[in-house]
Motif scaffolding. Structure first.
Motif, PDB file in Angstrom:
ATOM      1  N   PHE A  83       0.535  -1.144   0.433  1.00  0.00           N
ATOM      2  CA  PHE A  83       0.081  -0.280  -0.266  1.00  0.00           C
ATOM      3  C   PHE A  83       1.421   1.471  -0.048  1.00  0.00           C
ATOM      4  O   PHE A  83       1.677   1.243   0.805  1.00  0.00           O
ATOM      5  CB  PHE A  83      -1.231  -0.120   0.808  1.00  0.00           C
ATOM      6  N   HIS A  84       0.706   2.344  -0.987  1.00  0.00           N
ATOM      7  CA  HIS A  84       1.002   3.482  -0.425  1.00  0.00           C
ATOM      8  C   HIS A  84       0.030   5.162  -0.784  1.00  0.00           C
ATOM      9  O   HIS A  84      -0.678   3.864  -1.057  1.00  0.00           O
ATOM     10  CB  HIS A  84       2.250   3.410  -1.948  1.00  0.00           C
ATOM     11  N   SER A  85       0.579   5.795   0.133  1.00  0.00           N
ATOM     12  CA  SER A  85       0.068   6.782   0.017  1.00  0.00           C
ATOM     13  C   SER A  85       0.898   8.350  -0.906  1.00  0.00           C
ATOM     14  O   SER A  85       2.041   8.301  -0.103  1.00  0.00           O
ATOM     15  CB  SER A  85      -0.082   7.888   1.484  1.00  0.00           C
ATOM     16  N   GLY A  91       2.353   0.151   4.346  1.00  0.00           N
ATOM     17  CA  GLY A  91       2.185  -1.134   4.140  1.00  0.00           C
ATOM     18  C   GLY A  91       2.511  -1.876   3.871  1.00  0.00           C
ATOM     19  O   GLY A  91       2.007  -1.657   2.547  1.00  0.00           O
ATOM     20  N   SER A  92       2.961  -3.012   4.084  1.00  0.00           N
ATOM     21  CA  SER A  92       2.748  -4.530   3.045  1.00  0.00           C
ATOM     22  C   SER A  92       2.357  -5.242   3.434  1.00  0.00           C
ATOM     23  O   SER A  92       2.594  -6.191   4.923  1.00  0.00           O
ATOM     24  CB  SER A  92       4.031  -5.110   2.396  1.00  0.00           C
ATOM     25  N   VAL A  93       1.844  -6.479   2.868  1.00  0.00           N
ATOM     26  CA  VAL A  93       0.914  -8.288   3.176  1.00  0.00           C
ATOM     27  C   VAL A  93       1.510  -8.749   2.637  1.00  0.00           C
ATOM     28  O   VAL A  93       1.701  -8.570   1.735  1.00  0.00           O
ATOM     29  CB  VAL A  93      -0.498  -7.750   3.440  1.00  0.00           C
ATOM     30  N   THR A  94       2.682  -9.462   3.107  1.00  0.00           N
ATOM     31  CA  THR A  94       3.300 -10.144   2.319  1.00  0.00           C
ATOM     32  C   THR A  94       2.880 -11.981   3.025  1.00  0.00           C
ATOM     33  O   THR A  94       2.887 -12.579   4.098  1.00  0.00           O
ATOM     34  CB  THR A  94       5.180 -10.293   3.651  1.00  0.00           C
ATOM     35  N   VAL A  95       2.290 -12.647   1.140  1.00  0.00           N
ATOM     36  CA  VAL A  95       1.430 -13.312   1.991  1.00  0.00           C
ATOM     37  C   VAL A  95       2.646 -14.744   1.754  1.00  0.00           C
ATOM     38  O   VAL A  95       2.136 -15.796   1.868  1.00  0.00           O
ATOM     39  CB  VAL A  95       0.478 -13.598   0.246  1.00  0.00           C
ATOM     40  N   SER A  96       3.577 -14.105   1.247  1.00  0.00           N
ATOM     41  CA  SER A  96       5.195 -15.345   1.296  1.00  0.00           C
ATOM     42  C   SER A  96       5.446 -16.153   2.638  1.00  0.00           C
ATOM     43  O   SER A  96       5.928 -16.981   3.165  1.00  0.00           O
ATOM     44  CB  SER A  96       5.968 -14.862   0.771  1.00  0.00           C
ATOM     45  N   TYR A 206       5.524  -7.514  -6.228  1.00  0.00           N
ATOM     46  CA  TYR A 206       4.090  -6.593  -5.512  1.00  0.00           C
ATOM     47  C   TYR A 206       2.514  -6.896  -5.803  1.00  0.00           C
ATOM     48  O   TYR A 206       2.917  -5.779  -6.698  1.00  0.00           O
ATOM     49  CB  TYR A 206       4.673  -6.352  -4.134  1.00  0.00           C
ATOM     50  N   LEU A 207       1.809  -6.526  -5.451  1.00  0.00           N
ATOM     51  CA  LEU A 207       1.118  -6.146  -6.306  1.00  0.00           C
ATOM     52  C   LEU A 207       0.222  -4.650  -5.440  1.00  0.00           C
ATOM     53  O   LEU A 207       1.109  -4.422  -3.902  1.00  0.00           O
ATOM     54  CB  LEU A 207      -0.616  -6.390  -6.126  1.00  0.00           C
TER      55      LEU A 207
END
Length: 504
Positions: A83-85, A91-96, A206-207
């Motif tokens: 997520f960017h602003s 922050g990031s959500v790391t699915v790995s 990343y998405l």
């Protein structure tokens, strides 16, 4: 169109729509021995990207069809979501780092590729898709559904089937014919989408969701330097290269230089949910039942979850193994699940479109705090992946901090993709519970757990009943298995249960 009418008694199940949702439903039925007929009004398969994100829980479900690993090999794997602003990372959500699934990545795969794998699997199961065949009318009674089918060049056909699955999209003919209301619950929004190459520093692992005072942009790597763009736009704007370049500059801090799009389009986001997912012998699935916000790429995934939930239940009923009352749970479970997904994706969309400076400041501070404390990773990872989905009353958010967990109605951690071959529940046993099958009046598939993470999570001498979709039906200590029997009695038919070697 010919006026000739042929009356037949046809396959037990008619699936209307040969997109991913309809094909998953057809495969779920066919692999359990249920004759199924699939029709689609399109003359040929549609080769468009459309949905591109397949989340881990969906891959677990598709593993039951034997196509998940092929899909992973064909697609582009991402580590997670960022997520960017205003050009800076929130922050990031790391699915790995997802701890309890072997599909711990975000799979980027164009929808036509997903459909290609499903079409091939359906053909392996003996199925044939009837392209160019359209449902024009239906009526039903206690014994079946009479459907009228038309083709452009052939005769009108009238057929009698036992059940109908409407997977024919947001403008569903099936839904209209049975008179189910389609309630719009969010305002219309217009998005420009495209697949285009990008030269520059954009991270392909990343998405990306990028927010700014000028709007939002989603950037999804598809591999080989090509990206999917989704940009909210105003009336009159055209989905050309200049628009996406300006959005990348203004909303994403200039991640790179956009090349000429391979294709682009405008589309209206009209979020809606059908009031009912069942009308007698007719069911709705996928976009025919619901359209959710594109934020998070949950639409295709949610539809596939519908198809799997319905598929094993309907197969068990047709085969005489499950009581027909279990079909009532399809609407109950999936309507509530869709409500939750819709609420989350709608909030994510609105969250990203905030422009008031004070609200932007609050949003960004909360997001950064959640990222720094680990709350974002802990809560959002299973939320995006849909591995936190459970069928039952909503859990308080603090209970979700305990993940993975064994909960009735929740997904079985670690082995959710290994319990779906039969329409019957699987009996999963931890070490010390080996004698439980002999104490039950039913013959069920059994999976004995070796020592490991799931056995440790479950604890010694415990038994689980796990549904074919990987959700937990009941939990009991090995020396007190009565809860297992109580859970099975209202589900299994007399013909599906065996007591001491004789039919019960």
């Amino acid at each position: 169109m010919s006026e000739a009418t042929v009356t037949t008694v046809d396959n037990p199940v008619l699936v209307v729509g040969a997109g991913p949702v309809g094909l998953v439903a057809a495969c779920e039925l066919a692999r359990r021995g249920v004759p199924v007929r699939v029709i689609d009004r399109s003359r040929t398969p549609v080769a468009q990207s459309k949905a591109i994100i397949v989340w881990p829980r969906t891959l677990e479900l598709l593993a039951g069809l034997g196509i998940a690993d092929e899909m992973v090999a064909a697609g582009h794997q991402l580590d997670g979501v960022r997520f960017h602003s205003n050009g800076s990372v929130l922050g990031s959500v790391t699915v790995s780092q997802l701890p309890d699934s072997r599909y711990n990545h975000v799979l980027m795969l164009p929808q036509w590729e997903t459909e290609r794998f499903l079409q091939a699997r359906y053909a392996e199961l003996g199925g044939v898709i009837e392209w160019g065949a359209e449902l024009t009318d239906l009526s039903q009674d206690d014994d079946g559904v009479t459907v009228t089918l038309a083709t452009k060049d052939g005769p009108v056909e009238k057929a009698v089937v036992s059940w109908v699955v409407g997977a024919d999209g947001a403008h569903s003919t099936v839904r209209k014919l049975v008179g189910i209301e389609y309630t719009v619950h969010t305002p219309n929004m217009t998005f420009a989408i495209a697949d285009a190459p990008v030269a520059g520093p954009v991270d392909q692992r990343y998405l990306h969701y990028c927010y700014s005072a000028k709007g939002a942009i989603g950037v999804g790597p598809l591999g080989d330097g090509v990206f999917r763009f989704a940009v909210n736009v105003k009336d009159g704007q055209q989905p050309d290269r200049e628009l996406f370049q300006a959005a990348l500059n203004d909303r994403a801090g200039g991640m790179g230089t956009v090349g000429e799009p391979k294709w682009s389009a405008l589309f209206q986001v009209r979020c809606a949910t059908a009031d009912r997912f069942r009308a007698g012998r007719v069911f709705l699935a996928g976009d025919a039942a619901h359209v959710v916000s594109p934020a998070g790429g949950q639409g295709l995934n949610t539809g596939i979850h519908d198809a799997v939930n319905l598929g094993w239940k309907l197969a068990g009923v047709v085969n005489g193994q499950l009581r027909e009352r279990i079909l009532d749970s399809y609407h109950e479970e999936r309507h509530e699940a869709v409500r939750r997904v819709s609420a989350v994706t709608d909030k994510q969309t609105r969250w990203g479109l905030i422009t008031d400076p004070a609200k932007v400041l609050v949003r960004d501070l909360l997001a950064r705090a959640a990222a720094l404390t680990g709350v974002l990773q802990r809560l959002a990872t299973p939320l995006f992946c849909q591995t936190d989905l459970h069928y039952g009353p909503a859990l308080a958010w603090w209970k979700l901090l305990r993940y993975p967990a064994i909960r009735v109605g929740g997904r079985l951690p670690y082995l959710a993709d290994e319990c779906g071959a039969s329409p019957l529940p699987t009996l999963v046993l931890s070490p010390g519970a080996e004698n439980v099958p002999a104490t039950l009046p039913y013959t069920l598939p059994v999976k004995q757990l070796p020592a490991g993470r799931l056995a440790s999570l479950l604890g010694p001498a415990k038994a689980l009943l796990v549904r074919p979709d990987g959700h937990i039906l009941a939990v009991a200590p090995a020396d007190r298995p009565e809860a297992l029997v109580r859970a099975l009695r209202p589900v299994l038919t007399d013909g599906a249960t065996i007591l001491k070697g004789r039919t019960r």
